[in-house]
Motif scaffolding. Structure first.
Motif, PDB file in Angstrom:
ATOM      1  N   ARG A  19      40.164 -72.277  15.721  1.00 14.24           N
ATOM      2  CA  ARG A  19      41.405 -71.267  15.405  1.00 14.24           C
ATOM      3  C   ARG A  19      41.952 -71.894  14.045  1.00 14.24           C
ATOM      4  O   ARG A  19      42.654 -72.869  14.181  1.00 14.24           O
ATOM      5  CB  ARG A  19      42.306 -71.133  16.499  1.00 14.24           C
ATOM      6  CG  ARG A  19      41.626 -70.656  17.792  1.00 14.24           C
ATOM      7  CD  ARG A  19      42.457 -70.874  19.062  1.00 14.24           C
ATOM      8  NE  ARG A  19      41.668 -70.734  20.145  1.00 14.24           N
ATOM      9  CZ  ARG A  19      41.620 -69.234  20.615  1.00 14.24           C
ATOM     10  NH1 ARG A  19      42.344 -68.530  20.098  1.00 14.24           N
ATOM     11  NH2 ARG A  19      40.977 -69.297  21.886  1.00 14.24           N
ATOM     12  N   SER A  21      43.977 -69.953  11.347  1.00 14.58           N
ATOM     13  CA  SER A  21      45.135 -69.316  10.964  1.00 14.58           C
ATOM     14  C   SER A  21      45.263 -67.789  11.667  1.00 14.58           C
ATOM     15  O   SER A  21      44.587 -67.195  11.652  1.00 14.58           O
ATOM     16  CB  SER A  21      45.300 -69.075   9.379  1.00 14.58           C
ATOM     17  OG  SER A  21      44.327 -68.088   8.834  1.00 14.58           O
ATOM     18  N   ASP A  22      46.809 -68.023  12.012  1.00 13.92           N
ATOM     19  CA  ASP A  22      47.238 -66.741  12.920  1.00 13.92           C
ATOM     20  C   ASP A  22      47.928 -65.812  11.930  1.00 13.92           C
ATOM     21  O   ASP A  22      48.238 -66.170  10.926  1.00 13.92           O
ATOM     22  CB  ASP A  22      48.238 -67.252  13.659  1.00 13.92           C
ATOM     23  CG  ASP A  22      47.672 -67.934  14.966  1.00 13.92           C
ATOM     24  OD1 ASP A  22      46.658 -68.423  14.961  1.00 13.92           O
ATOM     25  OD2 ASP A  22      48.679 -68.378  15.863  1.00 13.92           O
ATOM     26  N   GLY A  26      52.458 -62.520  15.406  1.00 12.25           N
ATOM     27  CA  GLY A  26      51.663 -61.595  16.021  1.00 12.25           C
ATOM     28  C   GLY A  26      51.344 -60.192  15.899  1.00 12.25           C
ATOM     29  O   GLY A  26      51.847 -59.874  14.461  1.00 12.25           O
ATOM     30  N   GLU A  42      38.533 -61.937  23.913  1.00 12.39           N
ATOM     31  CA  GLU A  42      39.137 -62.694  22.864  1.00 12.39           C
ATOM     32  C   GLU A  42      37.936 -62.445  21.665  1.00 12.39           C
ATOM     33  O   GLU A  42      36.818 -62.342  21.913  1.00 12.39           O
ATOM     34  CB  GLU A  42      38.820 -64.272  23.468  1.00 12.39           C
ATOM     35  CG  GLU A  42      39.154 -65.234  22.464  1.00 12.39           C
ATOM     36  CD  GLU A  42      39.220 -66.603  23.000  1.00 12.39           C
ATOM     37  OE1 GLU A  42      40.052 -67.162  23.472  1.00 12.39           O
ATOM     38  OE2 GLU A  42      38.166 -67.390  22.749  1.00 12.39           O
ATOM     39  N   LYS A 147      43.319 -63.036  19.454  1.00 13.60           N
ATOM     40  CA  LYS A 147      43.302 -64.452  19.777  1.00 13.60           C
ATOM     41  C   LYS A 147      43.009 -64.827  21.049  1.00 13.60           C
ATOM     42  O   LYS A 147      42.513 -65.665  21.321  1.00 13.60           O
ATOM     43  CB  LYS A 147      44.745 -65.000  19.263  1.00 13.60           C
ATOM     44  CG  LYS A 147      44.840 -66.571  19.333  1.00 13.60           C
ATOM     45  CD  LYS A 147      46.158 -66.854  18.979  1.00 13.60           C
ATOM     46  CE  LYS A 147      46.144 -68.712  19.003  1.00 13.60           C
ATOM     47  NZ  LYS A 147      47.508 -69.075  18.210  1.00 13.60           N
ATOM     48  N   SER A 148      43.512 -63.877  22.151  1.00  9.93           N
ATOM     49  CA  SER A 148      43.143 -64.176  23.392  1.00  9.93           C
ATOM     50  C   SER A 148      43.031 -62.699  24.112  1.00  9.93           C
ATOM     51  O   SER A 148      43.486 -61.775  23.756  1.00  9.93           O
ATOM     52  CB  SER A 148      44.222 -65.045  24.024  1.00  9.93           C
ATOM     53  OG  SER A 148      45.512 -64.148  24.027  1.00  9.93           O
ATOM     54  N   LYS A 162      50.418 -59.201  21.082  1.00 11.18           N
ATOM     55  CA  LYS A 162      49.288 -60.180  21.240  1.00 11.18           C
ATOM     56  C   LYS A 162      49.494 -60.969  19.937  1.00 11.18           C
ATOM     57  O   LYS A 162      50.178 -60.664  19.073  1.00 11.18           O
ATOM     58  CB  LYS A 162      48.076 -59.899  21.457  1.00 11.18           C
ATOM     59  CG  LYS A 162      47.852 -58.682  22.882  1.00 11.18           C
ATOM     60  CD  LYS A 162      48.122 -59.898  23.940  1.00 11.18           C
ATOM     61  CE  LYS A 162      46.882 -60.474  24.217  1.00 11.18           C
ATOM     62  NZ  LYS A 162      47.152 -61.256  25.596  1.00 11.18           N
ATOM     63  N   ASP A 163      48.690 -61.986  20.013  1.00  7.64           N
ATOM     64  CA  ASP A 163      48.512 -62.986  18.653  1.00  7.64           C
ATOM     65  C   ASP A 163      46.924 -62.561  18.109  1.00  7.64           C
ATOM     66  O   ASP A 163      45.987 -62.162  18.914  1.00  7.64           O
ATOM     67  CB  ASP A 163      48.611 -64.507  19.094  1.00  7.64           C
ATOM     68  CG  ASP A 163      49.885 -64.828  19.428  1.00  7.64           C
ATOM     69  OD1 ASP A 163      51.075 -64.063  18.791  1.00  7.64           O
ATOM     70  OD2 ASP A 163      50.306 -65.686  20.372  1.00  7.64           O
ATOM     71  N   ALA A 164      46.910 -62.734  16.792  1.00  7.18           N
ATOM     72  CA  ALA A 164      45.691 -62.569  16.139  1.00  7.18           C
ATOM     73  C   ALA A 164      45.365 -63.574  15.179  1.00  7.18           C
ATOM     74  O   ALA A 164      46.216 -64.345  14.836  1.00  7.18           O
ATOM     75  CB  ALA A 164      45.625 -61.138  15.521  1.00  7.18           C
ATOM     76  N   GLN A 165      44.185 -63.851  14.910  1.00  6.81           N
ATOM     77  CA  GLN A 165      43.605 -64.637  13.585  1.00  6.81           C
ATOM     78  C   GLN A 165      42.993 -64.056  12.674  1.00  6.81           C
ATOM     79  O   GLN A 165      42.457 -63.136  12.767  1.00  6.81           O
ATOM     80  CB  GLN A 165      42.510 -65.727  14.616  1.00  6.81           C
ATOM     81  CG  GLN A 165      42.856 -66.220  15.944  1.00  6.81           C
ATOM     82  CD  GLN A 165      43.396 -67.429  15.505  1.00  6.81           C
ATOM     83  OE1 GLN A 165      43.916 -68.100  16.531  1.00  6.81           O
ATOM     84  NE2 GLN A 165      43.510 -68.025  14.408  1.00  6.81           N
ATOM     85  N   ALA A 168      38.962 -67.628  11.506  1.00  8.20           N
ATOM     86  CA  ALA A 168      38.416 -68.422  12.712  1.00  8.20           C
ATOM     87  C   ALA A 168      37.059 -68.624  12.866  1.00  8.20           C
ATOM     88  O   ALA A 168      36.402 -67.918  11.986  1.00  8.20           O
ATOM     89  CB  ALA A 168      38.885 -67.748  13.936  1.00  8.20           C
TER      90      ALA A 168
END
Length: 191
Positions: A19, A21-22, A26, A42, A147-148, A162-165, A168
């Protein structure tokens, strides 16, 4: 002495290796076009925001037993609905889903009214925005990856965060090639 026990559920599978960078703060997602109870894995691609919300870029990898009109896919890992258009290539064949049947063995059969290019295991199918012999066009362009994973809730949600990348490393074969081509910060790793 204590016994060590392990458990897993349908969203346990890790598809992101590194992982990098995010997306700061989010992302907000739309759930209206997803199927309640299905899993969004994911590393699934997400679109750019429209009205502040990102959309899941629908895809599925074909399994053994698929034909050019009946696509066998993992039951829990697709979010396709009857009436949506499927495609395998930009500018290629794209036709509507006429039926989705649970095979009872962890797979589903997605049927289209007119044959697409391939029924080979490992080929990806994608949601198309148009239908016809040369109409294949991705409904959404991938910009980031999830991200998940999560299970799509059955209760209506005002907002789904949610979180995202943006960047990656992911396992090979997790993201369809058409979406991977639009994600310059995402690299496939073969082990």
């Amino acid at each position: 002495m204590q016994q060590i026990q392990t458990t897993s559920d349908k969203i346990t599978k890790k598809n992101i290796i590194n992982r990098i960078s995010d997306v700061p703060g989010g992302v907000s997602m739309t759930l209206a076009d997803l199927v309640a109870g299905q899993v969004v894995q994911e590393a699934v691609p997400l679109s750019a925001p429209a009205s502040g919300k990102r959309t899941v870029c629908k895809q599925a990898k074909l399994l053994a037993g698929s034909t050019t009109t009946v696509f066998v896919v993992d039951s829990q890992l697709h979010n396709f609905k009857v009436g949506e258009y499927l495609m395998q290539a930009v500018g290629g064949l794209a036709y509507a889903i006429t039926d989705i049947t649970d095979n009872g063995d962890g797979t589903s059969a997605i049927t289209v009214g007119t044959a697409l290019e391939s029924g080979t295991a490992g080929v990806f199918i994608y949601q198309s925005s148009a239908t016809g012999a040369t109409a294949g066009a991705l409904s959404n362009t991938a910009k980031v990856i999830l991200k998940s994973g999560f299970e799509v809730p059955s209760v209506a949600q005002v907002i789904w965060m949610k979180d995202a990348q943006v960047r990656a490393d992911v396992y090979a074969g997790v993201i369809g090639p058409l979406y991977l081509a639009t994600l310059p910060g995402v690299i496939e790793i073969n082990y």
